[in-house]
Motif scaffolding. Structure first.
Motif, PDB file in Angstrom:
ATOM      1  N   LEU A 102       0.833  -1.205   0.000  1.00 20.25           N
ATOM      2  CA  LEU A 102       0.000   0.000   0.000  1.00 20.25           C
ATOM      3  C   LEU A 102       0.863   1.248   0.000  1.00 20.25           C
ATOM      4  CD1 LEU A 102      -2.829  -0.820   2.567  1.00 20.25           C
ATOM      5  CD2 LEU A 102      -3.078  -0.505   0.122  1.00 20.25           C
ATOM      6  N   LYS A 103       1.888   1.234   0.856  1.00 23.66           N
ATOM      7  CA  LYS A 103       2.770   2.411   0.945  1.00 23.66           C
ATOM      8  C   LYS A 103       3.472   2.658  -0.387  1.00 23.66           C
ATOM      9  CE  LYS A 103       3.967   2.261   5.848  1.00 23.66           C
ATOM     10  NZ  LYS A 103       5.039   1.793   6.737  1.00 23.66           N
ATOM     11  N   MET A 104       3.795   1.562  -1.067  1.00 22.21           N
ATOM     12  CA  MET A 104       4.486   1.654  -2.354  1.00 22.21           C
ATOM     13  C   MET A 104       3.675   2.497  -3.360  1.00 22.21           C
ATOM     14  SD  MET A 104       5.107  -1.747  -4.618  1.00 22.21           S
ATOM     15  CE  MET A 104       3.419  -2.090  -5.102  1.00 22.21           C
ATOM     16  N   LEU A 105       2.345   2.428  -3.215  1.00 20.36           N
ATOM     17  CA  LEU A 105       1.488   3.126  -4.175  1.00 20.36           C
ATOM     18  C   LEU A 105       1.312   4.602  -3.867  1.00 20.36           C
ATOM     19  CD1 LEU A 105      -1.441   0.579  -4.463  1.00 20.36           C
ATOM     20  CD2 LEU A 105       0.522   0.823  -5.943  1.00 20.36           C
ATOM     21  N   VAL A 106       1.488   4.969  -2.590  1.00 18.35           N
ATOM     22  CA  VAL A 106       1.079   6.304  -2.157  1.00 18.35           C
ATOM     23  C   VAL A 106       1.756   7.418  -2.968  1.00 18.35           C
ATOM     24  CG1 VAL A 106       1.092   7.940  -0.233  1.00 18.35           C
ATOM     25  CG2 VAL A 106       0.480   5.567   0.165  1.00 18.35           C
ATOM     26  N   VAL A 107       3.095   7.395  -3.010  1.00 20.29           N
ATOM     27  CA  VAL A 107       3.803   8.519  -3.647  1.00 20.29           C
ATOM     28  C   VAL A 107       3.485   8.643  -5.145  1.00 20.29           C
ATOM     29  CG1 VAL A 107       6.074   9.467  -4.187  1.00 20.29           C
ATOM     30  CG2 VAL A 107       5.582   8.647  -1.889  1.00 20.29           C
ATOM     31  N   PRO A 108       3.641   7.566  -5.946  1.00 21.06           N
ATOM     32  CA  PRO A 108       3.305   7.744  -7.366  1.00 21.06           C
ATOM     33  C   PRO A 108       1.849   8.110  -7.600  1.00 21.06           C
ATOM     34  CG  PRO A 108       3.908   5.450  -6.885  1.00 21.06           C
ATOM     35  CD  PRO A 108       4.211   6.247  -5.666  1.00 21.06           C
ATOM     36  N   LEU A 109       0.961   7.556  -6.771  1.00 15.71           N
ATOM     37  CA  LEU A 109      -0.462   7.854  -6.955  1.00 15.71           C
ATOM     38  C   LEU A 109      -0.753   9.322  -6.681  1.00 15.71           C
ATOM     39  CD1 LEU A 109      -3.138   6.469  -7.609  1.00 15.71           C
ATOM     40  CD2 LEU A 109      -3.513   6.192  -5.178  1.00 15.71           C
ATOM     41  N   VAL A 110      -0.244   9.820  -5.564  1.00 17.04           N
ATOM     42  CA  VAL A 110      -0.483  11.228  -5.222  1.00 17.04           C
ATOM     43  C   VAL A 110       0.153  12.127  -6.284  1.00 17.04           C
ATOM     44  CG1 VAL A 110       0.064  13.045  -3.545  1.00 17.04           C
ATOM     45  CG2 VAL A 110      -0.702  10.811  -2.750  1.00 17.04           C
ATOM     46  N   PHE A 111       1.356  11.774  -6.708  1.00 14.70           N
ATOM     47  CA  PHE A 111       2.079  12.585  -7.686  1.00 14.70           C
ATOM     48  C   PHE A 111       1.296  12.699  -9.000  1.00 14.70           C
ATOM     49  CE2 PHE A 111       5.502  12.703 -11.015  1.00 14.70           C
ATOM     50  CZ  PHE A 111       5.938  13.988 -10.761  1.00 14.70           C
ATOM     51  N   PHE A 112       0.962  11.565  -9.592  1.00 18.07           N
ATOM     52  CA  PHE A 112       0.297  11.605 -10.897  1.00 18.07           C
ATOM     53  C   PHE A 112      -1.128  12.154 -10.794  1.00 18.07           C
ATOM     54  CE2 PHE A 112       3.491   8.225 -11.923  1.00 18.07           C
ATOM     55  CZ  PHE A 112       4.195   8.995 -12.825  1.00 18.07           C
ATOM     56  N   SER A 113      -1.845  11.757  -9.737  1.00 15.72           N
ATOM     57  CA  SER A 113      -3.230  12.207  -9.693  1.00 15.72           C
ATOM     58  C   SER A 113      -3.295  13.709  -9.424  1.00 15.72           C
ATOM     59  CB  SER A 113      -4.044  11.421  -8.674  1.00 15.72           C
ATOM     60  OG  SER A 113      -3.630  11.745  -7.398  1.00 15.72           O
ATOM     61  N   LEU A 114      -2.325  14.249  -8.681  1.00 14.21           N
ATOM     62  CA  LEU A 114      -2.342  15.699  -8.452  1.00 14.21           C
ATOM     63  C   LEU A 114      -2.021  16.475  -9.729  1.00 14.21           C
ATOM     64  CD1 LEU A 114      -0.877  16.643  -4.973  1.00 14.21           C
ATOM     65  CD2 LEU A 114      -2.926  17.529  -6.044  1.00 14.21           C
ATOM     66  N   ILE A 115      -1.075  15.958 -10.512  1.00 11.61           N
ATOM     67  CA  ILE A 115      -0.772  16.625 -11.794  1.00 11.61           C
ATOM     68  C   ILE A 115      -2.043  16.644 -12.645  1.00 11.61           C
ATOM     69  CG2 ILE A 115       0.536  16.474 -13.947  1.00 11.61           C
ATOM     70  CD1 ILE A 115       2.786  15.179 -12.399  1.00 11.61           C
ATOM     71  N   CYS A 116      -2.692  15.478 -12.731  1.00 14.28           N
ATOM     72  CA  CYS A 116      -3.933  15.408 -13.523  1.00 14.28           C
ATOM     73  C   CYS A 116      -4.988  16.320 -12.923  1.00 14.28           C
ATOM     74  CB  CYS A 116      -4.500  13.992 -13.532  1.00 14.28           C
ATOM     75  SG  CYS A 116      -3.400  12.813 -14.241  1.00 14.28           S
ATOM     76  N   GLY A 117      -5.054  16.331 -11.574  1.00 13.36           N
ATOM     77  CA  GLY A 117      -6.048  17.155 -10.892  1.00 13.36           C
ATOM     78  C   GLY A 117      -5.884  18.621 -11.259  1.00 13.36           C
ATOM     79  N   VAL A 118      -4.656  19.108 -11.179  1.00 19.76           N
ATOM     80  CA  VAL A 118      -4.414  20.531 -11.466  1.00 19.76           C
ATOM     81  C   VAL A 118      -4.692  20.834 -12.940  1.00 19.76           C
ATOM     82  CG1 VAL A 118      -2.662  22.340 -11.537  1.00 19.76           C
ATOM     83  CG2 VAL A 118      -2.738  20.765  -9.602  1.00 19.76           C
ATOM     84  N   CYS A 119      -4.194  19.949 -13.829  1.00 18.05           N
ATOM     85  CA  CYS A 119      -4.385  20.212 -15.263  1.00 18.05           C
ATOM     86  C   CYS A 119      -5.851  20.068 -15.675  1.00 18.05           C
ATOM     87  CB  CYS A 119      -3.516  19.271 -16.090  1.00 18.05           C
ATOM     88  SG  CYS A 119      -1.786  19.638 -15.904  1.00 18.05           S
ATOM     89  N   GLY A 120      -6.588  19.258 -14.954  1.00 17.90           N
ATOM     90  CA  GLY A 120      -7.975  19.013 -15.359  1.00 17.90           C
ATOM     91  C   GLY A 120      -8.966  19.881 -14.616  1.00 17.90           C
ATOM     92  N   ILE A 121      -8.475  20.826 -13.855  1.00 14.90           N
ATOM     93  CA  ILE A 121      -9.363  21.589 -12.975  1.00 14.90           C
ATOM     94  C   ILE A 121     -10.246  22.570 -13.752  1.00 14.90           C
ATOM     95  CG2 ILE A 121      -8.008  23.648 -12.342  1.00 14.90           C
ATOM     96  CD1 ILE A 121      -8.360  22.636  -9.398  1.00 14.90           C
ATOM     97  N   GLY A 122      -9.758  23.049 -14.896  1.00 14.64           N
ATOM     98  CA  GLY A 122     -10.593  23.922 -15.729  1.00 14.64           C
ATOM     99  C   GLY A 122     -10.479  25.390 -15.362  1.00 14.64           C
ATOM    100  N   ASP A 123     -10.348  25.661 -14.076  1.00 12.36           N
ATOM    101  CA  ASP A 123     -10.238  27.054 -13.643  1.00 12.36           C
ATOM    102  C   ASP A 123      -9.270  27.061 -12.471  1.00 12.36           C
ATOM    103  OD1 ASP A 123     -10.491  29.555 -12.577  1.00 12.36           O
ATOM    104  OD2 ASP A 123     -12.587  29.330 -11.960  1.00 12.36           O
ATOM    105  N   ILE A 124      -8.130  27.654 -12.694  1.00  5.94           N
ATOM    106  CA  ILE A 124      -7.051  27.535 -11.717  1.00  5.94           C
ATOM    107  C   ILE A 124      -7.386  28.193 -10.381  1.00  5.94           C
ATOM    108  CG2 ILE A 124      -5.655  29.571 -12.353  1.00  5.94           C
ATOM    109  CD1 ILE A 124      -4.291  26.036 -11.903  1.00  5.94           C
TER     110      ILE A 124
END
Ligand code: ASP
Length: 450
Positions: free
Chosen positions: A58-80
């Motif tokens: 589980l711990k192994m997933l935390v860093v890459p998951l947070v990293f990639f999903s946050l990049i997608c989150g910011v880019c996909g937000i639509g309004d900064i």
């Protein structure tokens, strides 16, 4: 079909129940004595290995998951500008729920008068560790070296770096398209990895629970019955009443559906006693099962795992009253107000890992002048309490994620209301033969070209 869909939760529950039974049998029969065969080979051998391997996964997933999903989150937000609002709202809600949690805990514990007339003696020694001062917490939000922050799993600097990277990608614009698409694909792949690991949960949960119960001091549990009962009662009150009222009032969403869907994440939190390790499951639950858009969840979930600790705050409230009573110290209104403020502040700087609540408690105690060695009194039952309070912590993270997403129009209410969507069934790990062949062909073509 429905039977398959419900499969995993049922299996994890079964693993948990079996773990409690097996753990109790080992405990009650005395097979948990340090030198016994069962203790050495089963409890600290098999159970320990299986459980720790799972937590590592589980711990192994935390860093890459947070990293990639946050990049997608910011880019996909639509309004900064939304980023600022999501940050502000979630911070305010996290602090508010934590403050309510500890205030409730102090009120309930004080009205029961727990700890009055109890003896002070205990063999357990609590060695207080330093928890970081607030100034350092603020400084550390900005990583000197993002790779170092990732390697250490430091959540706040990782969040900071990932958001900044996402914003920079937006500023670069069209040229960054390939990177954004890559992050989107990486995020989806990481989510799949979460699903793969969840399939092993029933066995791991069994091992983790059996080990915890086998090593628990049952006699201690009995002697601390007052403390344990008030603490567990307040945790349940916060989960089922306070948080559900907050969810309903601020978002209008159905508490019954929330409670049904959050169960998986709660079971993982209970078994691992770590909000951080549970991040992948919480993230999956709020996005795929509750319909929260990734642009909100990618921030609120890891942020909450770090700064939001309702359950831990409740433990601190109950423990403060308990130990103050045992030592005959009258903290008075100012003392308790200090406890509330200190606990809320302490929760910001400490990560959601097992046992961190005790470190925060020592910080609170030294502030109000309670004897730190008093913490030794509750040490023996703390692992069990940690498990339960972590489940409450994680539920709080999910409640706030839902509220913020709903208020920002970043929520698919149809998904939230569909009780079966996103549940893991037997097809979750099905490999599409066509896709497999296509990928092999693509690889072959690239290979031939080279
Ligand atoms: N184990 C808790 C968490 O991870 C923190 C604590 O209460 O010790 O949220």
């Amino acid at each position: 079909m429905k039977k398959n869909r419900m499969g995993l939760t049922g299996q994890v529950l079964f693993g948990m129940a079996l773990g409690i039974i097996v753990g109790l049998v080992i405990n009650v029969t005395g097979a948990n004595s340090p030198t016994s065969f069962i203790n050495e080979n089963i409890v600290n051998g098999l159970f320990h290995v299986v459980g720790t391997m799972f937590i590592n996964a589980l711990k192994m997933l935390v860093v890459p998951l947070v990293f990639f999903s946050l990049i997608c989150g910011v880019c996909g937000i639509g309004d900064i500008r939304m980023l600022g609002r999501v940050g502000g709202k979630s911070f305010a809600l996290y602090m508010m729920t934590t403050a309510i949690a500890i205030a409730t805990a102090i009120l309930i514990a004080a009205s029961f008068g727990i700890g009055k007339g109890m003896e002070q003696s205990t063999d357990a020694v609590f060695i207080a560790k330093e928890s970081p001062p607030l100034t350092q917490v603020l400084i550390d939000i900005i990583p000197k070296n993002p790779i170092h922050a990732m390697a250490n799993g430091d959540m706040l600097p990782l969040i900071f770096f990932s958001i900044l990277l996402g914003i920079s990608m937006l500023l670069v614009g069209k040229k960054a398209k390939g990177f954004v698409e890559g992050a989107e694909i990486a995020n989806e792949i990481m989510m799949k990895m979460v699903t793969i690991i969840m399939v092993f949960a029933p066995y791991a949960v069994f091992a983790l629970i059996a080990k915890s119960i086998a090593t628990l001091g049952l006699d201690l549990l009995a002697s601390l019955a007052g403390y344990v009962a008030v603490l567990v009662g307040t945790l349940l009150f916060h989960l089922f009443i306070t948080l559900m009222i907050v969810l309903k009032v601020f978002s209008g969403l159905s508490p019954a559906i929330f409670l049904a869907k959050i169960r998986n994440a709660q079971m993982f939190a209970l078994s691992t006693a770590s909000s951080n390790a549970t991040i992948p499951i919480t993230m999956r639950t709020v996005t795929e099962r509750m319909g929260v858009n990734n642009s909100v969840a990618s921030f609120t979930v890891p942020f909450g795992a770090t700064i939001n600790m309702d359950g831990t705050a409740i433990m601190q409230g109950v423990a403060t009253v308990f130990i103050a009573n045992v030592y005959g110290v009258d903290l008075g209104i100012t003392g308790y107000l200090t406890v509330i403020i200190m606990s809320v502040l302490a929760s910001i700087g400490t990560a959601g890992v097992p046992g961190v609540g005790l470190i925060m408690l020592s910080m609170v105690f030294s502030q109000v002048g309670l004897p730190i060695e008093g913490i030794g009194l509750i040490l023996g039952v703390d692992r069990l309490m940690d498990m339960i309070r972590t489940a409450v912590n994680v539920s709080g993270d999910a409640v706030v994620s839902n509220i913020v997403a709903k208020s920002e129009g970043k929520m698919d209410v149809a998904i939230y209301n569909d009780r079966h969507v996103g549940a893991i069934d037997n097809s979750a790990l099905h490999i599409d033969k066509m896709a497999e062949k296509e990928l092999a062909d693509t690889l072959q073509k690239t290979h031939d070209k080279v």
